[in-house]
Design a protein around this motif. Structure first.
Motif, mmCIF file in Angstrom:
data_model
loop_
_atom_site.group_PDB
_atom_site.id
_atom_site.type_symbol
_atom_site.label_atom_id
_atom_site.label_comp_id
_atom_site.label_asym_id
_atom_site.label_seq_id
_atom_site.Cartn_x
_atom_site.Cartn_y
_atom_site.Cartn_z
ATOM 1 N N LEU A 65 0.832 -1.205 0.000
ATOM 2 C CA LEU A 65 0.000 0.000 0.000
ATOM 3 C C LEU A 65 0.864 1.251 0.000
ATOM 4 O O LEU A 65 1.831 1.358 0.744
ATOM 5 C CB LEU A 65 -0.920 0.005 1.221
ATOM 6 N N GLY A 66 0.502 2.208 -0.862
ATOM 7 C CA GLY A 66 1.218 3.469 -0.926
ATOM 8 C C GLY A 66 2.436 3.455 -1.824
ATOM 9 O O GLY A 66 3.033 4.508 -2.078
ATOM 10 N N LEU A 67 2.834 2.275 -2.326
ATOM 11 C CA LEU A 67 3.991 2.232 -3.213
ATOM 12 C C LEU A 67 3.673 2.914 -4.543
ATOM 13 O O LEU A 67 2.556 2.835 -5.050
ATOM 14 C CB LEU A 67 4.420 0.789 -3.486
ATOM 15 N N ALA A 68 4.673 3.594 -5.091
ATOM 16 C CA ALA A 68 4.527 4.159 -6.429
ATOM 17 C C ALA A 68 4.497 3.025 -7.438
ATOM 18 O O ALA A 68 5.160 2.003 -7.271
ATOM 19 C CB ALA A 68 5.683 5.107 -6.721
ATOM 20 N N GLY A 118 9.395 3.870 -17.350
ATOM 21 C CA GLY A 118 9.622 4.968 -16.417
ATOM 22 C C GLY A 118 8.468 5.934 -16.274
ATOM 23 O O GLY A 118 8.633 7.017 -15.705
ATOM 24 N N ILE A 119 7.269 5.575 -16.731
ATOM 25 C CA ILE A 119 6.099 6.449 -16.610
ATOM 26 C C ILE A 119 5.404 6.184 -15.290
ATOM 27 O O ILE A 119 5.046 5.042 -14.977
ATOM 28 C CB ILE A 119 5.122 6.217 -17.777
ATOM 29 N N ALA A 120 5.219 7.238 -14.480
ATOM 30 C CA ALA A 120 4.554 7.102 -13.182
ATOM 31 C C ALA A 120 3.046 6.997 -13.380
ATOM 32 O O ALA A 120 2.439 7.846 -14.031
ATOM 33 C CB ALA A 120 4.894 8.293 -12.300
ATOM 34 N N LEU A 121 2.438 5.960 -12.805
ATOM 35 C CA LEU A 121 0.996 5.738 -12.939
ATOM 36 C C LEU A 121 0.225 6.160 -11.703
ATOM 37 O O LEU A 121 -0.985 6.361 -11.767
ATOM 38 C CB LEU A 121 0.715 4.257 -13.228
ATOM 39 N N GLY A 122 0.905 6.284 -10.568
ATOM 40 C CA GLY A 122 0.226 6.636 -9.324
ATOM 41 C C GLY A 122 0.736 5.778 -8.188
ATOM 42 O O GLY A 122 1.850 5.248 -8.244
ATOM 43 N N ARG A 123 -0.095 5.615 -7.165
ATOM 44 C CA ARG A 123 0.276 4.812 -5.991
ATOM 45 C C ARG A 123 -0.805 3.786 -5.691
ATOM 46 O O ARG A 123 -1.976 3.976 -6.024
ATOM 47 C CB ARG A 123 0.511 5.718 -4.770
ATOM 48 N N VAL A 124 -0.397 2.716 -5.033
ATOM 49 C CA VAL A 124 -1.324 1.644 -4.695
ATOM 50 C C VAL A 124 -2.267 2.126 -3.597
ATOM 51 O O VAL A 124 -1.838 2.441 -2.484
ATOM 52 C CB VAL A 124 -0.580 0.378 -4.239
ATOM 53 N N GLY A 172 -3.765 7.645 -9.604
ATOM 54 C CA GLY A 172 -2.890 8.701 -10.095
ATOM 55 C C GLY A 172 -3.739 9.815 -10.634
ATOM 56 O O GLY A 172 -4.651 10.283 -9.950
ATOM 57 N N GLU A 173 -3.494 10.256 -11.874
ATOM 58 C CA GLU A 173 -4.372 11.255 -12.476
ATOM 59 C C GLU A 173 -5.753 10.657 -12.730
ATOM 60 O O GLU A 173 -6.743 11.367 -12.896
ATOM 61 C CB GLU A 173 -3.754 11.818 -13.765
ATOM 62 N N ARG A 174 -5.813 9.309 -12.739
ATOM 63 C CA ARG A 174 -7.064 8.559 -12.752
ATOM 64 C C ARG A 174 -6.805 7.204 -12.120
ATOM 65 O O ARG A 174 -5.664 6.856 -11.822
ATOM 66 C CB ARG A 174 -7.577 8.394 -14.184
ATOM 67 N N GLY A 221 10.418 1.954 -2.538
ATOM 68 C CA GLY A 221 9.048 2.449 -2.560
ATOM 69 C C GLY A 221 8.348 2.396 -3.892
ATOM 70 O O GLY A 221 7.525 3.266 -4.189
ATOM 71 N N TYR A 222 8.615 1.377 -4.728
ATOM 72 C CA TYR A 222 7.902 1.333 -5.997
ATOM 73 C C TYR A 222 7.691 -0.093 -6.493
ATOM 74 O O TYR A 222 8.363 -1.032 -6.075
ATOM 75 C CB TYR A 222 8.626 2.156 -7.069
ATOM 76 N N ILE A 223 6.723 -0.204 -7.404
ATOM 77 C CA ILE A 223 6.450 -1.435 -8.145
ATOM 78 C C ILE A 223 6.605 -1.102 -9.618
ATOM 79 O O ILE A 223 6.055 -0.105 -10.100
ATOM 80 C CB ILE A 223 5.021 -1.944 -7.873
ATOM 81 N N GLU A 224 7.341 -1.924 -10.344
ATOM 82 C CA GLU A 224 7.526 -1.733 -11.771
ATOM 83 C C GLU A 224 6.621 -2.702 -12.520
ATOM 84 O O GLU A 224 6.596 -3.902 -12.227
ATOM 85 C CB GLU A 224 8.984 -1.977 -12.155
ATOM 86 N N VAL A 225 5.855 -2.178 -13.490
ATOM 87 C CA VAL A 225 4.909 -2.993 -14.211
ATOM 88 C C VAL A 225 5.085 -2.851 -15.728
ATOM 89 O O VAL A 225 5.499 -1.803 -16.221
ATOM 90 C CB VAL A 225 3.454 -2.629 -13.846
ATOM 91 N N ASP A 226 4.780 -3.910 -16.431
ATOM 92 C CA ASP A 226 4.731 -3.879 -17.891
ATOM 93 C C ASP A 226 3.273 -3.599 -18.264
ATOM 94 O O ASP A 226 2.462 -4.508 -18.389
ATOM 95 C CB ASP A 226 5.190 -5.235 -18.453
ATOM 96 N N TRP A 227 2.955 -2.315 -18.388
ATOM 97 C CA TRP A 227 1.561 -1.887 -18.536
ATOM 98 C C TRP A 227 1.503 -0.654 -19.422
ATOM 99 O O TRP A 227 2.325 0.259 -19.296
ATOM 100 C CB TRP A 227 0.983 -1.562 -17.166
ATOM 101 N N ASP A 228 0.521 -0.623 -20.321
ATOM 102 C CA ASP A 228 0.331 0.516 -21.204
ATOM 103 C C ASP A 228 -0.259 1.680 -20.418
ATOM 104 O O ASP A 228 -1.363 1.560 -19.863
ATOM 105 C CB ASP A 228 -0.610 0.118 -22.347
ATOM 106 N N ALA A 229 0.465 2.785 -20.338
ATOM 107 C CA ALA A 229 0.008 3.933 -19.559
ATOM 108 C C ALA A 229 -1.296 4.520 -20.084
ATOM 109 O O ALA A 229 -2.005 5.229 -19.353
ATOM 110 C CB ALA A 229 1.083 5.018 -19.556
ATOM 111 N N GLU A 230 -1.651 4.222 -21.311
ATOM 112 C CA GLU A 230 -2.904 4.738 -21.887
ATOM 113 C C GLU A 230 -4.106 3.872 -21.520
ATOM 114 O O GLU A 230 -5.251 4.254 -21.770
ATOM 115 C CB GLU A 230 -2.784 4.815 -23.425
ATOM 116 N N TYR A 231 -3.823 2.711 -20.931
ATOM 117 C CA TYR A 231 -4.922 1.782 -20.632
ATOM 118 C C TYR A 231 -5.515 2.071 -19.274
ATOM 119 O O TYR A 231 -4.810 2.309 -18.317
ATOM 120 C CB TYR A 231 -4.414 0.338 -20.675
#
Length: 207
Positions: free
Chosen positions: A144-147, A153-159, A175-177, A197-207
């Motif tokens: 919880l709270g991890l970026a 390298g695109i920031a999506l928000g926090r858990v 994040g912004e949504r 303090g982060y989780i790295e994901v293979d995820w499309d930032a537009e999705y």
């Protein structure tokens, strides 16, 4: 099933302090430190159950366990209860499982009326009291709270919270949504770095 640790059929969000474990094969180097949450922040107590209705006439209480597996709650003898801003200590003198619920009897609670007065208390332990996790495994509470950042390298928000489903668990990332990202190892989640303090994901930032 993408993750051997993610079992169960509940589809509703679990409490934010759920301490379910995850395993990971993280091996990638850290991304820039500014994407991570500050480390070393004071750790809050972890809610591991809630007292429900009384059971029988001799002071037993039904307790909803938030641990994985549910019987993990029986491994503790001293808990802190909170309800409506009030805090008190609980000592477990007897306990057993009945299905998915724990049946507990607390010190000084000897009849149904006394047990009924405890309904609604959340039961917590200090983070340091939790059993150590195997290497590459994590408690929900620690996520919880991890970026959350993509492999680009695109920031999506926090858990914000986690949702347990019958197939795989889901990160609710604000994040912004809001985004719902499956905690699927290693297909989606590539790295979990609690200290940075982060989780790295293979995820499309537009999705």
């Amino acid at each position: 099933m993408w993750n051997g640790w993610t079992t169960g059929s509940a589809s509703a969000p679990r409490p934010a302090t759920e301490w379910r474990r995850y395993s990971s094969s993280a091996a990638r180097p850290p991304l820039p430190s500014e994407t991570g949450a500050p480390s070393g922040a004071p750790q809050q107590p972890v809610v591991i159950g809630r007292i429900g209705a009384p059971h029988g006439l001799r002071g037993w209480s039904q307790v909803w366990s938030y641990t994985d597996p549910p019987q993990g709650l029986l491994g503790y003898t001293s808990l802190v209860g909170t309800r409506g801003g009030k805090t008190r200590s609980f000592s477990i003198v007897e306990g057993r499982m009945q299905g998915e619920r724990a049946m507990l009897r607390f010190a000084g609670v000897d009849d149904r009326d006394a047990a009924a007065a405890l309904t609604g208390y959340d039961l917590s332990v200090e983070r340091a009291a939790l059993a150590p996790t195997p290497p590459g495994s994590y408690y929900w509470h620690d996520l919880l709270g991890l970026a959350v950042i993509t492999v680009d390298g695109i920031a999506l928000g926090r858990v914000q919270q986690l949702i347990q489903t019958g197939v795989h668990d889901v990160l609710v990332v604000q994040g912004e949504r809001e985004r719902l990202i499956p905690f699927a190892l290693p297909q989606v989640v590539k790295k979990v770095d609690i200290d940075s303090g982060y989780i790295e994901v293979d995820w499309d930032a537009e999705y």
